[in-house]
Design a protein around this motif. Structure first.
Motif, short mmCIF file in Angstrom:
data_model
loop_
_atom_site.label_atom_id
_atom_site.label_comp_id
_atom_site.label_asym_id
_atom_site.label_seq_id
_atom_site.Cartn_x
_atom_site.Cartn_y
_atom_site.Cartn_z
N THR A 180 -22.11 -102.85 -15.48
CA THR A 180 -21.55 -101.99 -14.43
C THR A 180 -21.89 -100.55 -14.76
O THR A 180 -21.57 -100.05 -15.84
N TYR A 186 -19.81 -101.72 -19.53
CA TYR A 186 -19.38 -100.84 -18.44
C TYR A 186 -19.66 -99.41 -18.87
O TYR A 186 -19.22 -98.96 -19.92
N VAL A 236 -21.42 -96.72 -13.20
CA VAL A 236 -20.68 -95.94 -12.20
C VAL A 236 -20.92 -94.46 -12.49
O VAL A 236 -20.71 -93.99 -13.61
N THR A 274 -20.95 -107.89 -22.10
CA THR A 274 -20.37 -107.11 -21.01
C THR A 274 -20.45 -105.63 -21.34
O THR A 274 -20.01 -105.20 -22.41
N SER A 285 -23.12 -109.10 -17.92
CA SER A 285 -22.44 -108.28 -16.93
C SER A 285 -22.67 -106.80 -17.22
O SER A 285 -22.38 -106.32 -18.31
#
Length: 202
Positions: A198, A173, A200, A171, A196
Motif C-alpha cells: 500500500t 504500508y 499512500v 506486508t 501486500s
C-alpha cells in the motif's frame, strides 16, 4: 478461586496483549506470581493521547492552550524506555503512534534496541509530523530481518547504501513518507515474499 492464574501461559499472554500497556503493567500488583508476567508480553503498543476528532473548536482551543506537548512526549519516551529496559523475552510486535516535530533521537534508540533483539515481526510507526519534515529513520531499521509486516507513516526514509534483504516481509504500508523514488524501488526489490503493498501520498 483464582481461575485466571491457572490458565495456560499462552492465553494469559493473549489477555495481557489486549490491554493497554499501562493496564497490563498494573497487573503486577495482583500477586507475586503476576509481578513480572506483563514484562514477557510479545506485543508492545504505545499511543500518544490526542484530542478526539469530534472535539469542538472551543474545547480544542482550550486543550491546545494548556497542553504541554514536549512534556507529554518526555513522559511517553520515559515509559517506553522503562518497558524496554525490564522487558524479558522476544518482542514480536511494536507500535508507536505519536506526534513528532522533526527528528527524535529517542525513536532511533528504540529501533536500535529492537534490532539487537532481532525478534520483531510487526513494526508500526505512525509519526504525525504536522508541518515538519518528519523523523528520518535510522539505518538499524534495515537490520530487522525477521519482519513480516512493516507500516510506515509520516516519516523520512532514505538509505544511500544497498539494502539488506527483507526476506520475510509480506506486508508493506508506506503512507506520507518522504523518500526518493530510487530508495523506494530498492526497498521493494529487497522484499521477495511481498504479497501486500500500500502506497499512500498526501
Amino acid at each position: 478461586m483464582d481461575r485466571i492464574s491457572k490458565l495456560p501461559i499462552g492465553i494469559i499472554e493473549t489477555i495481557l496483549c489486549l490491554l493497554p500497556i499501562q493496564e497490563a503493567a498494573r497487573t503486577s500488583i495482583l500477586s507475586k506470581e503476576w509481578r513480572y508476567r506483563w514484562t514477557k508480553i510479545p506485543k508492545l503498543v504505545f499511543i500518544q493521547d490526542r484530542p478526539h476528532p469530534w472535539t469542538d473548536e472551543a474545547e480544542l482551543a482550550a486543550l491546545e492552550q494548556y497542553r504541554d506537548r514536549p512534556s507529554e512526549r518526555r513522559k511517553l519516551f520515559y515509559a517506553i524506555y522503562q518497558v524496554l529496559l525490564i522487558h524479558e523475552g522476544p518482542i514480536h510486535e511494536f507500535t508507536l503512534d505519536m506526534e513528532v516535530d522533526g527528528s527524535c533521537v529517542e525513536i532511533d534508540h528504540f529501533l536500535h534496541h529492537l534490532s539487537k533483539k532481532n525478534t520483531l515481526k510487526i513494526l508500526k510507526l505512525d509519526l504525525d509530523a504536522g508541518a515538519f519534515e518528519g523523523h528520518r529513520l535510522p539505518i538499524c531499521l534495515f537490520s530487522l530481518h525477521q519482519l513480516t509486516s512493516l507500516y510506515l507513516h509520516g516519516c523520512v526514509l532514505y538509505e544511500k547504501h544497498s539494502f539488506n534483504e527483507f526476506g520475510c516481509l509480506t506486508t508493506l504500508y508506506v503512507g506520507n513518507v518522504c523518500t526518493p523514488v530510487k530508495t523506494l524501488l530498492r526497498l521493494l526489490s529487497s522484499c521477495p515474499l511481498l504479497k501486500s503493498l500500500t502506497l499512500v501520498s498526501l
